[in-house]
Write an enzyme that holds these catalytic residues in place. Structure first.
Site: not given
Ligand code: GTP
Ligand code: SPV
Ligand code: MN
Length: 620
Positions: A104, A232-234, A241, A261, A283-286, A310, A397-399
């Site tokens: 994004r 790409y994505g969002g 989004k 979110h 985003s990408a926080c689990g 999500d 950020n590969s998906r």
């Molecule tokens: P978006 O799709 O971007 O919204 O991300 P998301 O919030 O769904 O995050 P996702 O579950 O894909 O996790 C993102 C990264 O964090 C990945 O590389 C996971 O392996 C890592 N991760 C997820 N949960 C945990 C956890 O409990 N501990 C740790 N250390 N890493 C985690």
């Molecule tokens: C995020 O970034 O929170 C995502 C991926 O879930 S995207 O669809 O690109 O927004």
């Molecule tokens: Mn997201």
């Protein structure tokens, strides 16, 4: 006879006029009408867009499996998709996006309201007429020689009164394939649009993928989106989004609900009782990982059911509880880190029928990414021979794009029209220091402050620096379609409507020790923390009141069988009032950016929070 016409009509892709569609109404007898009559507003908008963008061909997507397979094959033939090893990854394909188009682009994303204050300091703003002029100049003639796809979609279960429809016009067949997986797409959505008599208009073109000519514009007052220059994505899957958060949050405000979110997950205890919780992590926080959690070995009899990973649309229900639906039908999930130990459900889910974007390849054409324990990358995400000197083999950020129903933990209630009742709302962030493993807000208003104060380290989900702590209130910094001050006021109002509001918590799975190691094992083990929360909601679990909220004492968390040093658990549950005083002061400075629009109740909550960690209080 009429029914016999249906398949031909639905698989047709030659334009508009003359096609007939059957609407089956609950009370009325069968009615037959042309597609233009069915959705003349859609048809008029398609004609107008075609006049601007000048495509060689127009395809109305029906959303059928057959259409999906034909389009996927077409992209394979055109070498835009790479079929993966059919023995190990049946029906899986790899897509490589342009290397300058991998996430994004928040700095190029705008909310275009008549008054700039309505977009707020949390959004980039452009005057709507100027934004339209700018975008229309980019769209003029941009589809020459290309196909324009009309993608009607429904966000949410097709039968749900809470669902909302849109139509995305795009020249990217990759976007069409993704929209088919991520939404209820095609004929059913168009039928619903005919009934709803309203839809969100999303216009998208990949353009030349030039980052200098890339903009994602939102017009909440017109329920429309214009996105140019990214595939790409969002940025490009406009139902996600752009619609389900930025436009929907605007609609939700005037209609009395919340578009967030958040993942939605059901936790079933050994007695068979299920609590649903919704969690907002940036985003990408689990989120995806928590939504698909597999209970640790010692949690016999516990089950986890995924509703969404999500986005959550939350409505006050007639019983005074908050109900959640997932507007999406698939997952667009982060690939790196996914393996049978961290997230076995995701790992199983993406074994077949999956679109991978920007992962690496092994010698025998299997997808590969960092964190995968087996296999070796031979070709990197850009299609080059893998060389560690070039960085990771798979883009961070590969998906994966995959249908939610492939998930082994997919909930039977994921399609429930009224959604599921929510027991707890959880905020969280990625913070090396400060934020404890878990804490519970004192009440709804305090919880709104906790959400407004969320800060997190930036990740690869958006372009820009990674690992920088920034404010990301409710994990909505990039996604709220209006002024955050009004958004917090709306949160307070929604809470006031609930007789039985969810409890609000904050978690941090990402606290680290001095050497940089995660203090908490995370993933499956997070269920131990969820269990404490749920038992708090049931009025069963013990907690201590700290200056920042209620927290478990070390003995209140089930850590049996965990290899966790007591000093680490103490660190995870420690609260340093001096650092928190600094934090609340910074939150105050942040809220000041919103000036007089900040609701008084939020200011009051902050004053209370500051007072509870003030030096006088702590020395007394
Ligand atoms: P978006 O799709 O971007 O919204 O991300 P998301 O919030 O769904 O995050 P996702 O579950 O894909 O996790 C993102 C990264 O964090 C990945 O590389 C996971 O392996 C890592 N991760 C997820 N949960 C945990 C956890 O409990 N501990 C740790 N250390 N890493 C985690
Ligand atoms: C995020 O970034 O929170 C995502 C991926 O879930 S995207 O669809 O690109 O927004
Ligand atoms: Mn997201």
């Amino acid at each position: 006879m009429l029914c016999g016409d249906l398949p031909a009509l639905l698989s047709s892709s030659h334009g508009l006029s003359g096609f007939r569609i059957i609407i089956i109404m609950a009370t009325a007898p069968l009615q037959v009408t042309t597609i233009e009559e069915l959705s003349c507003e859609v048809a008029a908008w398609v004609r107008q867009t075609a006049a601007l963008t000048q495509p060689a061909k127009i395809v109305w997507c029906d959303g059928s499996e057959d259409e999906f397979r034909r389009l996927r094959q077409h992209l394979v033939d055109a070498k835009e998709l790479i079929p993966l090893n059919a023995a190990t990854n049946p029906d899986c394909v790899l897509y490589r996006s342009a290397p300058s188009d991998v996430a994004r682009v928040e700095h190029l994303t705008f909310v275009c309201t008549s008054a700039p204050e309505d977009a707020g300091p949390n959004n980039h703003w452009m005057e709507p007429r100027e934004a339209h002029r700018k975008m229309d100049a980019l769209f003029r003639g941009c589809m020459k020689g290309r196909t324009l796809y009309v993608v009607p979609y429904c966000m949410g279960p097709i039968e749900s009164p809470y669902s909302r429809c849109g139509v995305e016009i795009t020249d990217s067949p990759y976007v069409v394939l993704n929209m088919k997986i991520m939404t209820r797409m095609g004929r059913m959505a168009l039928e619903r649009i005919a009934q709803d008599k309203t839809f969100v208009k999303g216009l998208h073109s990949t353009g030349e993928l030039d980052p200098e000519r890339r903009f994602i514009m939102h017009f909440p007052e017109e329920l429309s989106i214009k996105s140019f220059g990214s595939g790409y994505g969002g940025n490009a899957l406009l139902g996600k989004k752009c619609h389900a958060l930025r436009i929907a949050s605007w609609q939700a405000r005037s209609e009395g609900w919340l578009a967030e979110h958040m993942l939605i997950v059901g936790i079933e205890n050994p007695r068979g009782e299920v609590h649903y919780i919704a969690c907002a992590f940036p985003s990408a926080c689990g989120k995806t990982n928590l939504a698909m959690l597999i209970p640790p070995a010692s949690y016999a009899g516990w089950k986890v059911w995924t509703i969404g990973d999500d986005i959550a649309w939350l409505h006050p229900g007639p019983d005074g509880r908050l109900y959640a639906i997932n507007p999406e039908a698939g997952y667009f999930g982060v690939v790196p880190g996914t393996n049978p130990q961290t997230n076995r459900n995701a790992y199983e889910t993406i074994r077949s029928h999956t679109i991978f974007t920007n992962v690496a390849l092994t010698a025998d054409n299997q997808p590969w990414w960092e964190g995968l324990k087996e296999g070796k990358p031979v070709i990197d995400w850009q299609g080059r021979p893998y060389d560690p000197a070039n960085g990771p083999a798979a883009h961070p950020n590969s998906r994966f794009t995959v249908a939610a129903e492939q998930n082994p933990s997919f909930s039977k209630l994921a399609d429930a029209p009224m959604g599921v009742p929510i027991s707890a709302l959880v905020f969280g962030g990625r913070r090396r220091t400060l934020a404890p493993l878990v804490m519970q807000a004192r009440n709804w208003a305090h919880g709104v402050l906790v959400g407004a104060g969320v800060a997190s380290e930036t990740t690869a989900a958006a372009t820009g620096a990674v690992g920088v702590v920034r404010r990301d209130p409710m994990a909505m910094k990039p996604f709220a379609g209006y002024n955050f001050a009004d958004y917090w006021a709306h949160w307070l109002e929604v809470g006031a409507k609930l007789n039985a509001p969810p409890q609000i918590f904050h978690v941090n799975w990402f606290r680290r020790d001095a050497a940089g190691h995660f203090l908490w094992p995370g993933f499956s083990e997070n269920l131990r923390v969820l269990r404490w929360m749920i038992e708090r909601c049931e009025g069963k679990a013990h907690a201590v009141e700290t200056p920042i909220g209620f927290m478990p004492a070390a003995a209140d968390l089930d850590t049996s069988g965990l290899d966790l040093a007591p000093k680490n658990l103490d660190a995870l549950l420690s609260v340093d009032p001096v650092l928190w005083h600094q934090e609340f002061t910074e939150i105050g400075t942040y809220l000041d950016e919103y000036g007089a629009r900040i609701p008084a109740a939020l200011r009051q909550e902050l004053a209370g929070a500051l007072q509870r960690v003030s030096p006088q209080k702590n020395s007394g």
